[in-house]
Design a protein around this motif. Structure first.
Motif, short mmCIF file in Angstrom:
data_model
loop_
_atom_site.label_atom_id
_atom_site.label_comp_id
_atom_site.label_asym_id
_atom_site.label_seq_id
_atom_site.Cartn_x
_atom_site.Cartn_y
_atom_site.Cartn_z
N GLU A 52 0.83 -1.21 0.00
CA GLU A 52 0.00 0.00 0.00
C GLU A 52 0.87 1.26 0.00
O GLU A 52 0.62 2.22 -0.74
CB GLU A 52 -0.86 -0.05 1.26
CG GLU A 52 -1.97 0.94 1.31
CD GLU A 52 -2.54 1.06 2.72
OE1 GLU A 52 -2.19 0.24 3.61
OE2 GLU A 52 -3.31 2.00 2.94
N SER A 53 1.91 1.22 0.81
CA SER A 53 2.82 2.37 0.86
C SER A 53 3.57 2.53 -0.46
O SER A 53 3.72 3.64 -0.97
CB SER A 53 3.79 2.19 2.03
OG SER A 53 4.91 3.00 1.85
N GLU A 54 4.00 1.39 -1.01
CA GLU A 54 4.71 1.46 -2.30
C GLU A 54 3.81 2.11 -3.36
O GLU A 54 4.25 2.98 -4.11
CB GLU A 54 5.13 0.06 -2.76
CG GLU A 54 5.91 0.10 -4.08
CD GLU A 54 6.23 -1.28 -4.63
OE1 GLU A 54 6.96 -2.04 -3.96
OE2 GLU A 54 5.74 -1.60 -5.73
N LYS A 55 2.55 1.71 -3.35
CA LYS A 55 1.61 2.28 -4.33
C LYS A 55 1.42 3.77 -4.10
O LYS A 55 1.41 4.58 -5.03
CB LYS A 55 0.26 1.55 -4.24
CG LYS A 55 -0.74 2.03 -5.28
CD LYS A 55 -1.99 1.20 -5.28
CE LYS A 55 -3.03 1.62 -6.30
NZ LYS A 55 -3.09 2.99 -6.71
N ASN A 56 1.30 4.14 -2.84
CA ASN A 56 1.13 5.56 -2.51
C ASN A 56 2.34 6.38 -2.99
O ASN A 56 2.19 7.47 -3.54
CB ASN A 56 0.94 5.71 -0.99
CG ASN A 56 0.77 7.16 -0.59
OD1 ASN A 56 1.74 7.90 -0.49
ND2 ASN A 56 -0.46 7.59 -0.39
N ILE A 57 3.53 5.82 -2.82
CA ILE A 57 4.75 6.53 -3.24
C ILE A 57 4.81 6.65 -4.76
O ILE A 57 5.06 7.72 -5.31
CB ILE A 57 6.00 5.80 -2.68
CG1 ILE A 57 6.05 5.95 -1.15
CG2 ILE A 57 7.28 6.33 -3.33
CD1 ILE A 57 7.07 5.08 -0.46
N LEU A 58 4.53 5.54 -5.44
CA LEU A 58 4.59 5.56 -6.92
C LEU A 58 3.53 6.50 -7.50
O LEU A 58 3.82 7.30 -8.39
CB LEU A 58 4.42 4.15 -7.49
CG LEU A 58 5.51 3.14 -7.11
CD1 LEU A 58 5.21 1.76 -7.71
CD2 LEU A 58 6.89 3.60 -7.56
N ASP A 59 2.31 6.43 -6.96
CA ASP A 59 1.23 7.31 -7.45
C ASP A 59 1.59 8.77 -7.17
O ASP A 59 1.36 9.66 -8.00
CB ASP A 59 -0.11 6.99 -6.77
CG ASP A 59 -0.67 5.66 -7.22
OD1 ASP A 59 -0.14 5.08 -8.19
OD2 ASP A 59 -1.65 5.17 -6.59
N GLY A 60 2.13 9.00 -5.99
CA GLY A 60 2.50 10.36 -5.59
C GLY A 60 3.56 10.94 -6.50
O GLY A 60 3.47 12.09 -6.93
#
Ligand code: GLU
Length: 449
Positions: A52-60
């Motif tokens: 979830e954090s990885e996705k948040n970072i990539l989307d961000g």
């Protein structure tokens, strides 16, 4: 020398604005130099890393406008165990590391870990921002680099990857300065030419403490949700701790790439000021393609409502009133835009200027009505050839208002059009609403007096 840099986030939370700024400084430095910019996910800490954090970072990062040169496949440290293993084995074989027997101090503690054989020496490095930094590594002891051959920890994986990826410049947060001596020792033990470091200052809150959640929004998604433009946030974060030394504050991404100079980044912490960010955002809203801005604004409008006739002017006026897109939401929420979508309802008393009478107000509105009726309005292409322009409306009414008293004439007119104590001036309002709707609203007001 071909410059190769990387952004190496640990996926243990949301993309923080401090990390985004680290990603940005790397980006600007690398793109300025025509180098290669790589992304690596540092997820060796299995307990704290989440998808979830990885996705948040990539989307961000994507929203923020940072792109990398290795997008085909995400590079994750958790998938590189065999590479680290080879390096650990070699370090042990070369006498730079050893398997250490331990007495576990807490439950689940290891009886065996792999420690680095500290040569106990003085090291120094030239930081591009902070200058020469010296360190006596003796106090670090023989530090742990892996829990086992298959379980390397941060210092080792970080250095191995920087070496394997051919990283020439390491630009990261100041909080990593204390890690640098250990990492340099590992770097030297592996025997690769060392990268050049730049440790960038922290972002501080107005009370000069490290910016954190208790000070408000700290993650990139929150700024996206509040309705900031990514290019404005980029502009602002770039200038947090750096400035190009010219008398200008609003820059496009391309200009930032052209001007950026890492050696000019200041050493002290940079204070985050959301008011300044809002100001920059407003400047970027004014610069952005109007069609894009309109789409963003429209998303906040009540569904199914028709836009006022002169929508171009309507948006031009609205853009002046907002700094961030959520301001539109607020205006809509407070009902401050309702009169653009539908005729207002109000108490007839409100139509009368405080120093005037209902009778006089009626006379004034009748006079104004007659004057506005005389202005022609091109119906075919209202947005380009709108004769019912602010100027023509003003020209038609102004002499009369000056003669009879501006408040006496303009207040009832403005109130008839908006039903609000505060709104744009009546000329702008009338032009936005268009001739037909304006006359209708004035007639309605007259009938109430
Ligand atoms: N993974 C580290 C972090 O997220 C970055 C380490 C580095 O840039 O060298 O703070």
């Amino acid at each position: 020398m071909k410059i190769i840099t990387r952004f190496a986030p640990s996926p243990t939370g949301k993309l923080h604005i401090g990390s985004a700024r680290t990603a940005l400084f790397n980006y600007l430095f690398t793109r300025h130099a025509g180098g290669t910019y790589l992304l690596r996910i540092e997820d060796t800490d299995k307990e704290r890393s989440t998808a979830e954090s990885e996705k948040n970072i990539l989307d961000g990062l994507k929203w923020f406008g940072i792109d990398f040169d290795n997008p085909e496949k995400i590079m994750r440290q958790s998938e590189r165990t065999s590479i680290y293993k080879k390096h650990i084995e070699k370090l042990i074989a070369d006498g730079h590391a050893f398997i250490s027997k331990e007495t576990p101090v807490k439950e689940g503690g290891r009886e065996e870990v792999i420690r680095f054989k500290n040569p106990n020496k003085k090291i120094s490095f030239d930081d591009m921002i902070r200058g020469t930094i010296e360190f006596d590594t003796t106090e670090l002891g023989d530090f742990v680099i892996a829990k086992s051959l298959e379980e390397p920890i941060f210092h080792l994986t970080n250095v191995v990857d920087d070496i394997e990826m051919g990283i020439t410049h390491i630009i990261r947060g100041e909080d990593h300065i204390s890690n640098t001596p250990r990492q340099i020792l590992i770097w030297e033990a592996i025997g690769a030419p060392r990268a050049i470091y730049a440790h960038i200052p922290l972002i501080l809150a107005t009370d000069r403490s490290k910016l954190s959640k208790r000070h408000g929004a700290v993650s990139i998604v929150e700024y996206a949700e509040k309705g900031y433009l990514p290019e404005a946030l980029m502009n602002y974060l770039a200038m947090l701790g750096w400035n190009p030394g010219i008398d200008k504050e609003v820059f496009s991404k391309e200009e930032l790439v052209e001007l950026f100079d890492i050696t000019k980044v200041q050493k002290g912490g940079a204070i985050f000021n959301e008011e300044k960010l809002k100001w920059i955002n407003k400047e970027h809203i004014k610069m952005a393609p109007r069609a894009e801005i309109i789409e963003r604004i429209k998303a906040y409008f009540p569904p199914g409502k028709e836009l006022p006739k002169n929508s171009e002017l309507f948006f031009a006026d609205l853009v002046e009133r907002i700094s961030i897109f959520s301001d539109v939401k607020e205006l809509v929420g407070k009902g401050e835009l309702n009169y653009f979508f539908e005729a207002p309802t109000y108490d007839a008393k409100s139509l009368v200027w405080k120093k005037d009478t209902p009778e006089n107000s009626k006379v004034h509105l009748l006079a104004v009505l007659a004057k506005l009726e005389n202005i022609s309005e091109s119906a075919s292409i209202p947005e380009t050839a709108n004769d019912f322009s602010v100027e023509s409306v003003k020209n038609a009414i102004w002499p009369y208002a000056e003669e009879k008293g501006k408040g006496n004439v303009l207040w009832p007119l403005r109130f008839a059009l908006s039903g609000q104590d505060k709104s744009p001036d009546p000329f702008t309002l009338a032009s936005i609403l268009g001739k037909e709707e304006s006359l209708l609203r004035i007639k309605n007001a007259i009938s109430l007096l």
